[in-house]
Every structure is written in C-alpha cells, then in structure tokens.
Design an enzyme around this catalytic site. Structure first.
Site, PDB file in Angstrom:
ATOM      1  N   GLY A  11       0.843  -1.207   0.000  1.00 49.36           N
ATOM      2  CA  GLY A  11       0.000   0.000   0.000  1.00 49.36           C
ATOM      3  C   GLY A  11       0.869   1.243   0.000  1.00 49.36           C
ATOM      4  O   GLY A  11       1.841   1.326   0.744  1.00 49.36           O
ATOM      5  N   THR A 126       4.346   2.610   5.505  1.00 50.71           N
ATOM      6  CA  THR A 126       2.953   2.157   5.619  1.00 50.71           C
ATOM      7  C   THR A 126       2.213   3.097   6.561  1.00 50.71           C
ATOM      8  O   THR A 126       2.791   3.546   7.551  1.00 50.71           O
ATOM      9  CB  THR A 126       2.846   0.716   6.159  1.00 50.71           C
ATOM     10  N   ASP A 128      -0.059   2.138   8.433  1.00 46.98           N
ATOM     11  CA  ASP A 128      -0.530   1.337   9.574  1.00 46.98           C
ATOM     12  C   ASP A 128       0.373   1.417  10.813  1.00 46.98           C
ATOM     13  O   ASP A 128      -0.072   1.121  11.921  1.00 46.98           O
ATOM     14  CB  ASP A 128      -0.640  -0.146   9.171  1.00 46.98           C
ATOM     15  N   ASP A 130       2.601  -0.602  11.735  1.00 47.29           N
ATOM     16  CA  ASP A 130       2.586  -1.906  12.393  1.00 47.29           C
ATOM     17  C   ASP A 130       3.918  -2.649  12.289  1.00 47.29           C
ATOM     18  O   ASP A 130       3.959  -3.873  12.323  1.00 47.29           O
ATOM     19  CB  ASP A 130       1.451  -2.768  11.812  1.00 47.29           C
ATOM     20  N   ARG A 172      -5.323  -2.194   9.084  1.00 45.92           N
ATOM     21  CA  ARG A 172      -5.306  -3.664   8.889  1.00 45.92           C
ATOM     22  C   ARG A 172      -5.588  -4.324  10.227  1.00 45.92           C
ATOM     23  O   ARG A 172      -6.617  -4.041  10.824  1.00 45.92           O
ATOM     24  CB  ARG A 172      -3.965  -4.099   8.308  1.00 45.92           C
TER      25      ARG A 172
HETATM   26  O1  F6P Z   1      -1.517  -1.422   4.676  1.00 38.85           O
HETATM   27  C1  F6P Z   1      -2.107  -0.212   4.318  1.00 38.85           C
HETATM   28  C2  F6P Z   1      -3.586  -0.379   4.113  1.00 38.85           C
HETATM   29  O2  F6P Z   1      -4.095   0.891   3.741  1.00 38.85           O
HETATM   30  C3  F6P Z   1      -4.355  -0.963   5.287  1.00 38.85           C
HETATM   31  O3  F6P Z   1      -4.601  -0.018   6.298  1.00 38.85           O
HETATM   32  C4  F6P Z   1      -5.598  -1.461   4.597  1.00 38.85           C
HETATM   33  O4  F6P Z   1      -6.191  -2.510   5.317  1.00 38.85           O
HETATM   34  C5  F6P Z   1      -5.074  -1.942   3.267  1.00 38.85           C
HETATM   35  O5  F6P Z   1      -3.848  -1.271   3.048  1.00 38.85           O
HETATM   36  C6  F6P Z   1      -5.986  -1.697   2.099  1.00 38.85           C
HETATM   37  O6  F6P Z   1      -5.400  -2.271   0.988  1.00 38.85           O
HETATM   38  P1  F6P Z   1      -5.888  -2.032  -0.512  1.00 38.85           P
HETATM   39  O7  F6P Z   1      -5.538  -0.627  -0.887  1.00 38.85           O
HETATM   40  O8  F6P Z   1      -5.120  -3.039  -1.279  1.00 38.85           O
HETATM   41  O9  F6P Z   1      -7.365  -2.243  -0.498  1.00 38.85           O
END
Ligand code: F6P
Length: 323
Positions: A11, A126, A128, A130, A172
């Site tokens: 992401g 990221t 997140d 995390d 996430r």
């Molecule tokens: O890891 C970053 C993130 O934005 C998370 O917070 C989220 O769950 C996920 O990616 C969403 O992913 P995508 O853009 O592939 O739907």
C-alpha cells in the site's frame, strides 16, 4: 557499490516520494547509479526499470502516492517469479536494493536476498505503523492528521444532529491509527483489535458518556475483533434504542495527500541512511526511528515481532469520560 535499485511496494503511503528522492539524491551524491523499479515486485519481474536522475526526483518531496508506482504481487510469491526478477536485476548490474514498504514487502525482499544473496535495506513505509523496531513508519503521521481533520468535520454534523458516529479507520490488524487518532480528535471511545470489544458494555459506555452531550464519536479500527464499523453498528443498535447512529468509513482518503513535516523529515533522514548502509556493505536492516534518533533493526526481527500500540492510551481516553 556502483548501482542500486529502489522500489516502493504494498500500500502506498504519504512520504514515499520524499524517501525515493532522498535515496536517489544521496546515492548520486556518492556517485552510485540508481534504478527506479516501477510497480514494486511486479516491475522487477517484468523488468520495468528506469534510470533515476536528479531531475526525476525534483519537486516531489511534497507529493502523496509514489512516483514509482506500487503493487501487491502474486507472481513474486513463486520461485519462478523471483528467478525472473533476479535475472532482470543482474542484467542491469543492480548490486543492492532499497525497499520502501511494510511487512510483506520486507518478507519478499528477504526471500530474494536468501535465494540470490542480493543485499538490501528496508524503509518502513505504511500508514498502519505496524512494524516492530520503529516508533513511526513513513505515512503514519500524515494519515493520523487526515483522520483527525475528518473527525473534526464529522463532529460538526454529529453535534448538530445529536448523533452517535462510528468512524472506521484503516490499520489492517493493528490499532495504532485508531488509538492515536482517537486521542487527538477527542473521540469518546475507541475500538481496536488488540483489546476485546464487549458490545453491551460499549452500549452502556455510550449511554453514560452521552448524558447531557449532543453527540459521541467512536473510532473503530477496521480490524477490530467485533468487526468493522458497519458490523459493530448492527450489533450495538438493539442496545441503543432511541439513539441515532451513523457510520463513516474513511477508507483510502487516509492513504493520500501531501506528507506532513514529520513524514518528510522521517523519509529524508532514513532514505539517506539506507544508502549509506548499502554503500558500507550492510544488508538485511530496517532503518527506523526512536525519538529523534535513527534506529536500526534486523529485517528478521522487524518481520517476526508484532508491533503493539500502548494500551495505557485506552485508559487515558476513559479518564476523560463523565464519571
Ligand atoms: O496497509 C495499508 C492499508 O491501507 C491498510 O490499512 C488497509 O487494510 C489496506 O492497506 C488496504 O489495501 P488495498 O488498498 O489493497 O485495499
């Protein structure tokens, strides 16, 4: 080291461009050639490589997203995919890699390193936050600010209409974004995956905190054990008769936008450090931050350990509620 590759993966997050800029400019400063790998691991497999010059990274420090593009690659999970990727890297004489991304991106690059012995350094990118081994990842601060701004706006309408708003934020399976945005946006409650959500208790808390108040804001982490905001509202509704409940899912608005001061500075400092580490023959390290100091963590540790938000912050929120 004469030539390195840089790529963004997973992401996107605000500040990735500032990191790419720092990597390219500092590498060129040391006379190291830089190849930008377009669309992460997918681009490595397809061989979509671009030689990076100063011009390519001028005026990008303030841009959200990533000029290199990003992807979540299925092909790279296969040995065949990684063999193709390494063949392309070898043909371009790329001697080391800098990966800007999260857990999955580090895991993929670590496998490549194990199979083909190519050195690499990771920058945590990221929203997140995390990743174990750093207090902040690139993009986290900007996402927090985006959430706080959105909640401020929701508060206006929530209080005008005496409503209870459940605002779902990303993260996430981690609650960093939820917990810290809840504190800074003045939310009444927060639901995070790291603690068990008790629906009847939540309903009671809302009734108590709502006495004499015009509205309440509940921040819900998308990975909460009781579900996302939509599911939680469904579950809590029968316990809250007479209350007007609304749901807002902030979604990908949290991933975009111009990076804050903090993310630009973090990306720039860690980006330069990553180049210096590769140049000095180091590998398998993540460049993070502790306070105002750069902190290095082995990639293995960063991947193996779970980063946990400070749960005392949840108690802090409760201390702000009506007795
Ligand atoms: O890891 C970053 C993130 O934005 C998370 O917070 C989220 O769950 C996920 O990616 C969403 O992913 P995508 O853009 O592939 O739907």
């Amino acid at each position: 080291m004469n030539k390195i590759g840089v790529f963004t993966s997973g992401g996107d997050s605000p500040g990735m461009n500032a990191a790419v800029r720092a990597v390219v400019k500092s590498a060129l400063h040391y006379n190291i050639e830089v190849i930008g790998i377009i669309d992460g691991f997918d681009g490595m497999i397809k061989g979509t490589f671009k030689k990076m010059n100063y011009d390519d990274v001028d005026n990008i420090i303030h841009l959200g997203g990533t000029i290199l593009g990003s992807a979540r690659s299925e092909a790279f999970r296969t040995k065949e995919g990684r063999e193709k990727a390494f063949k392309n890297l070898s043909e371009h004489q790329i001697e080391g890699l800098i990966v800007i991304g999260g857990d999955g991106s580090f895991t993929g690059t670590k496998i490549l390193n194990k199979e083909f012995d190519i050195p690499f350094i990771g920058l945590p990118g990221t929203i997140d936050n995390d990743l174990y081994g750093t207090e902040a990842s690139i993009g986290y601060d900007t996402a927090l600010n985006t959430i706080v701004k959105a909640v401020d706006q929701i508060r206006d309408t929530a209080s005008s209409h005496h409503r209870i708003f459940f605002v779902e934020v990303m993260g996430r399976d981690a609650g960093f974004l939820a917990l810290n945005s809840a504190i800074a946006s003045g939310a009444e409650s927060v639901l995070i995956p790291e603690t068990i959500t008790d629906i009847p208790a939540l309903a009671e808390e809302i009734k108590t905190q709502n006495k004499g108040k015009r509205s309440s804001i509940i921040i819900v982490a998308e990975g909460d054990d009781a579900g996302g905001a939509t599911e939680i509202v469904k579950k809590v509704k029968p316990h809250l008769e007479g209350y007007e409940l609304r749901t807002t899912i902030l979604g990908h608005t949290q991933r975009g936008g111009s990076p804050t001061y903090y993310d630009r500075a973090l990306a720039t400092r860690t980006g330069v450090e990553a180049v210096e580490l590769l140049k000095d023959g180091k590998t398998n390290l993540m460049v993070g931050i502790a306070g105002d100091d750069i902190r290095l963590t082995s990639i293995a540790e960063a991947i193996e350990h779970d980063a946990k938000p400070d749960l005392a912050k949840e108690d802090l929120l409760k201390k702000l509620l009506t007795a």
